[in-house]
Write a protein that holds these residues in place. Sequence first.
Motif, short mmCIF file in Angstrom:
data_model
loop_
_atom_site.label_atom_id
_atom_site.label_comp_id
_atom_site.label_asym_id
_atom_site.label_seq_id
_atom_site.Cartn_x
_atom_site.Cartn_y
_atom_site.Cartn_z
N PRO A 16 0.83 -1.32 0.04
CA PRO A 16 0.17 -0.02 0.00
C PRO A 16 0.81 1.26 0.03
CG PRO A 16 -1.00 -1.77 1.44
CD PRO A 16 0.58 -2.22 1.14
N ASN A 239 -8.11 4.13 2.23
CA ASN A 239 -7.10 3.30 1.68
C ASN A 239 -6.10 3.81 0.68
OD1 ASN A 239 -9.74 1.33 2.03
ND2 ASN A 239 -7.61 0.15 2.36
N TRP A 241 -3.89 2.39 -2.00
CA TRP A 241 -3.86 1.35 -2.96
C TRP A 241 -2.61 1.11 -3.51
CZ3 TRP A 241 -7.95 -1.17 -1.79
CH2 TRP A 241 -9.23 -0.29 -1.66
N CYS A 244 -0.18 0.56 -9.38
CA CYS A 244 -0.57 -0.19 -10.50
C CYS A 244 -0.23 0.66 -11.83
CB CYS A 244 -1.77 -0.92 -10.56
SG CYS A 244 -1.99 -1.93 -12.02
N HIS A 334 -4.76 -7.00 -7.77
CA HIS A 334 -5.96 -7.33 -7.56
C HIS A 334 -6.96 -6.36 -7.86
CE1 HIS A 334 -4.40 -9.85 -3.44
NE2 HIS A 334 -4.34 -10.44 -4.45
N SER A 335 -6.32 -5.18 -8.19
CA SER A 335 -7.29 -4.11 -8.79
C SER A 335 -7.74 -4.55 -10.31
CB SER A 335 -6.49 -2.83 -8.83
OG SER A 335 -5.52 -2.89 -9.65
N GLY A 351 -5.26 -5.19 3.28
CA GLY A 351 -5.13 -5.09 1.95
C GLY A 351 -6.09 -5.91 0.87
N THR A 352 -6.01 -7.09 1.16
CA THR A 352 -6.86 -7.87 0.49
C THR A 352 -8.37 -7.78 0.41
OG1 THR A 352 -5.25 -9.47 0.42
CG2 THR A 352 -7.15 -10.31 -0.69
N ALA A 355 -9.32 -4.58 -1.08
CA ALA A 355 -9.40 -4.56 -2.61
C ALA A 355 -10.77 -5.70 -3.16
CB ALA A 355 -8.09 -5.30 -3.11
N ARG A 358 -13.36 -2.88 -2.79
CA ARG A 358 -13.27 -1.98 -3.95
C ARG A 358 -13.87 -2.49 -5.02
NH1 ARG A 358 -7.20 -0.22 -6.35
NH2 ARG A 358 -8.03 1.92 -6.80
N ALA A 359 -13.66 -3.90 -5.44
CA ALA A 359 -14.22 -4.43 -6.63
C ALA A 359 -15.69 -4.70 -6.79
CB ALA A 359 -13.30 -5.74 -6.63
#
Length: 443
Positions: A16, A239, A241, A244, A334-335, A351-352, A355, A358-359
Amino acid sequence: MKILILAAGSRGDVAPYTGLGVRLREAGHEVALAAPASFAGLVADSGLEFRGLPADPRAPARASGARGPDGDADGDADGKAHRAAGGGNTGLMRKASAFIQELGPGIADAAAAGADLLLLSTATAPLGWHVAEALGVPSIGVYLQPVTPTGEFGPVVGGSRSLGRWGNRAAGRVSLRVVDRLHATAVADLRARLGLPPAGPRAVRLRQEAANWPVLHGFSTVLVPRPRDWREGLEVVGNWWPHCPDDRQLPAELDDFLRSGPPPVFIGFGSMGAGEGERLSEVAVAALRKAKVRGVLQAGWAGLSTTGPSAAGPSAAELSTAGDDVLTVGDVPHSLLFPRTAAVVHHAGAGTAAAALRAGVPAIPVPVTADQPFWAGRIAALGAGTAPVPYKELTADRLAEAVQRAVEEPQYRRRAAEAARRMEAEDGAARAVKAIGRLPGTA
């Protein structure tokens, strides 16, 4: 301004900060990220300067101990608070102490390379405070867990149930005392090395609290609203992130697999389960088949694989299949992957867990240790995932049942989508950059 972020532990404890560091760099700062050597490539890919720390993230117990308290609590503490703080794990205490003893000199060396401001993670703050004092530079906490005591919930490590407002605060204070005890020898050695007068970790902590030392918390208020009884200076910003790049894409074989049928269920345990790859792989594949869904297994530290256990697991470019319904992958963002899945089975690392929310996809949390039961409980309370399946109770039948509920019962996806919409309105990195810019002498 030269900013040094110091983070230690597993990938979830480091990644992160690449996103936060990139945003700080875009705001005009020079940013370095100090982390274990195994994350040099991760940091380099984000374009940040890397500085190594002498920590071994492939030793899960050490990483877990470094993140938070575990072990015997003070003998005069309330019994419930003792249990909530995770009392009694002597082996983990020893490993955590060894980890901490190694970490102190590494933090000092990383900071000696130059910094105008130190950003300290939950794991590095108890030692980083002393380094900042020796250098005469300011510091800020950048935490991924809400470790400050509050009456609103118990300690995030070892306390997955509420003990009431008084009991929660008492357990939280015990947890901090355990952290201070774990760091006592390392702090004494570090202060002597830095030429500072003796000062115990608890005394320094109290000094920081009295000065309203600022801490920015990089998690969403969707999961943890800011406790009403926290002191001034403790903020929940949202968060950070993992970075990426805009042009990053999933491996072609994975993309083809995703396009070739209905959305699969993701199964991954991150840095958990090392040495249990064969059992976990068998459980995962059997559960997917029982639930009659396609699946994507992420190797992780356990080495999940459809072709047999692997100590290291496949790289992002190395994929394996079990028939045409299960694919094993290595490290992928993951994003990019999670929005294309039907549900996410994960270990409930901070974090997971974020994620998956968030999805906007349902979660099946399988917490293992440390703060994972806390985050698993938060997901379930939101209705964005099933009730947690404790790692020690994980079987193919139980996992298959949870997967079927997550995929077939629409309320889980609806609640997850609601959480995703709320999280989209947050920009934790932007708020952190703004807060850092408000500090005297940092604009």
